[in-house]
Design a protein around this motif. Structure first.
Motif, mmCIF file in Angstrom:
data_model
loop_
_atom_site.group_PDB
_atom_site.id
_atom_site.type_symbol
_atom_site.label_atom_id
_atom_site.label_comp_id
_atom_site.label_asym_id
_atom_site.label_seq_id
_atom_site.Cartn_x
_atom_site.Cartn_y
_atom_site.Cartn_z
ATOM 1 N N THR A 14 0.764 -1.160 -0.120
ATOM 2 C CA THR A 14 0.167 0.053 0.148
ATOM 3 C C THR A 14 0.886 1.376 0.056
ATOM 4 O O THR A 14 1.835 1.579 0.916
ATOM 5 N N ASP A 15 0.542 2.255 -0.946
ATOM 6 C CA ASP A 15 1.391 3.113 -1.060
ATOM 7 C C ASP A 15 0.661 4.469 -1.707
ATOM 8 O O ASP A 15 0.164 4.177 -2.768
ATOM 9 N N LEU A 16 1.107 5.385 -1.252
ATOM 10 C CA LEU A 16 0.394 6.721 -1.989
ATOM 11 C C LEU A 16 0.505 6.812 -3.347
ATOM 12 O O LEU A 16 -0.493 7.378 -4.262
ATOM 13 N N GLY A 17 1.785 6.500 -3.824
ATOM 14 C CA GLY A 17 2.019 6.635 -5.348
ATOM 15 C C GLY A 17 1.846 5.454 -6.164
ATOM 16 O O GLY A 17 1.840 5.332 -7.451
ATOM 17 N N GLY A 18 0.921 4.502 -5.663
ATOM 18 C CA GLY A 18 0.522 3.219 -6.380
ATOM 19 C C GLY A 18 -0.736 3.505 -7.063
ATOM 20 O O GLY A 18 -1.373 4.632 -7.297
ATOM 21 N N TYR A 68 -4.890 10.888 -1.153
ATOM 22 C CA TYR A 68 -5.113 11.402 -0.044
ATOM 23 C C TYR A 68 -4.011 10.698 0.770
ATOM 24 O O TYR A 68 -4.002 9.399 1.023
ATOM 25 N N ALA A 69 -3.386 11.387 2.052
ATOM 26 C CA ALA A 69 -2.305 10.706 2.853
ATOM 27 C C ALA A 69 -2.922 10.257 4.083
ATOM 28 O O ALA A 69 -3.970 10.522 4.615
ATOM 29 N N HIS A 77 3.634 2.990 5.058
ATOM 30 C CA HIS A 77 3.763 4.091 5.934
ATOM 31 C C HIS A 77 3.988 5.557 5.755
ATOM 32 O O HIS A 77 4.311 5.701 4.507
ATOM 33 N N TYR A 78 3.226 6.284 6.390
ATOM 34 C CA TYR A 78 3.152 7.711 6.041
ATOM 35 C C TYR A 78 4.329 8.447 5.463
ATOM 36 O O TYR A 78 4.554 9.194 4.815
ATOM 37 N N GLU A 79 5.678 8.095 6.005
ATOM 38 C CA GLU A 79 6.973 8.655 5.988
ATOM 39 C C GLU A 79 7.557 7.768 4.740
ATOM 40 O O GLU A 79 8.556 8.026 4.349
ATOM 41 N N GLY A 80 6.957 6.650 4.505
ATOM 42 C CA GLY A 80 7.560 5.693 3.416
ATOM 43 C C GLY A 80 8.166 4.591 3.742
ATOM 44 O O GLY A 80 8.508 4.468 5.195
ATOM 45 N N GLY A 135 -0.783 2.195 6.561
ATOM 46 C CA GLY A 135 -1.436 1.319 5.377
ATOM 47 C C GLY A 135 -2.246 0.263 5.796
ATOM 48 O O GLY A 135 -2.828 -0.557 4.994
ATOM 49 N N GLU A 136 -2.712 0.339 7.291
ATOM 50 C CA GLU A 136 -3.518 -0.710 7.840
ATOM 51 C C GLU A 136 -4.883 -0.571 7.312
ATOM 52 O O GLU A 136 -5.574 -1.641 6.859
ATOM 53 N N LEU A 137 -5.371 0.783 7.156
ATOM 54 C CA LEU A 137 -6.760 0.828 6.998
ATOM 55 C C LEU A 137 -6.970 0.565 5.186
ATOM 56 O O LEU A 137 -7.864 -0.143 4.997
ATOM 57 N N PRO A 138 -5.799 0.823 4.401
ATOM 58 C CA PRO A 138 -6.229 0.328 2.911
ATOM 59 C C PRO A 138 -6.013 -0.909 2.988
ATOM 60 O O PRO A 138 -6.743 -1.735 1.939
ATOM 61 N N ALA A 139 -4.892 -1.779 3.523
ATOM 62 C CA ALA A 139 -5.166 -3.313 3.867
ATOM 63 C C ALA A 139 -6.440 -3.862 4.150
ATOM 64 O O ALA A 139 -6.879 -4.821 3.427
ATOM 65 N N MET A 140 -7.171 -3.258 4.858
ATOM 66 C CA MET A 140 -8.733 -3.745 5.339
ATOM 67 C C MET A 140 -9.311 -3.538 4.302
ATOM 68 O O MET A 140 -10.489 -4.496 3.965
ATOM 69 N N ILE A 141 -9.558 -2.529 3.573
ATOM 70 C CA ILE A 141 -10.351 -2.009 2.478
ATOM 71 C C ILE A 141 -10.041 -3.126 1.405
ATOM 72 O O ILE A 141 -11.008 -3.484 0.792
#
Length: 224
Positions: free
Chosen positions: A92-96, A140-141, A119-122, A145-151
């Motif tokens: 899970t990555d903001l740039g993905g 959005y930041a 992780h928010y700092e990468g 990545g825990e919430l994205p993983a559950m989603i």
């Protein structure tokens, strides 16, 4: 013991975050052997007394970056735990790539889905050499990545046969990949609140399924 249709292996520094995946439909799906969910604590793969999982970034800058070694060791352990050739590793990555219904359906065809929580700092960029793709749930930041993983786990599981009691749920699939949201109502038929009377549309009360289908088609909102 029969293997599940799909095993989720989630690699995280916050394993206690995933209680949601032990509840309701996920609990029932695991009891029926449809899915299995394993949480891997990155701290269990550290080699120092303080169980350090992050460090300062090279080149300076704010925040801390998740270290390569414990992430990699956790990934290898997850792979060894489940022998299969139908596996996908995602980070899970903001740039993905933006996660979608189509992507969820693709992931559901795997036997093992390993999700590394970002992780928010990468994370150390070198871990990306060992993942199949990076996924973002939106531009959005988040703090992790825990919430994205559950989603991702939730959306993917809905495509596994038997997970949903009614495959044609309130968010229905029209055609191949078109996801729509349809207004839904339940009892009571009439609600009076703050001087307003909120009623269930008459057509939904009549039992004429053809008229109901027409009404739902008219009021549906296309999501994808």
């Amino acid at each position: 013991m029969k293997k599940s249709s799909l095993q989720f292996d989630i690699i995280t520094v916050f394993p206690e975050s995933f209680s949601y995946l032990k509840e309701s439909m996920f609990y029932q799906a695991q009891e029926k052997g449809l899915v299995e969910i394993k949480i891997w604590n990155v701290r269990d793969f550290t080699h120092d007394a303080h169980k350090t999982v992050d460090d300062r970034p090279y080149g300076g800058g704010p925040g801390m970056v998740l270290k390569f070694q414990p992430l990699y060791d956790a990934l290898i352990a997850a792979k060894k735990d489940f022998k299969t050739t139908k596996r996908r590793v995602i980070l899970t990555d903001l740039g993905g790539e933006l996660f979608s219904q189509k992507k969820a359906k693709i992931f559901s065809k795997e036997r093992q889905l390993i999700i590394i929580c970002g992780h928010y700092e990468g994370v150390d960029e070198r871990i990306k050499e060992f993942v199949d793709e990076t996924i973002s749930i939106g531009k959005y930041a988040l703090t992790g990545g825990e919430l994205p993983a559950m989603i991702i786990a939730d959306a993917v599981s809905r495509h596994i046969k038997g997970f949903l009691k009614n495959p044609e749920s309130l968010e229905e699939i029209r055609g191949n990949e078109e996801l729509v949201s349809i207004p839904a109502y339940t009892r009571p038929e009439e609600i009076k609140i703050k001087g307003k009377t909120l009623k269930v549309p008459e057509v939904l009360l009549g039992g004429n399924h053809k008229e109901i289908d027409v009404w739902r088609t008219k009021h549906q909102k296309k999501v994808l």
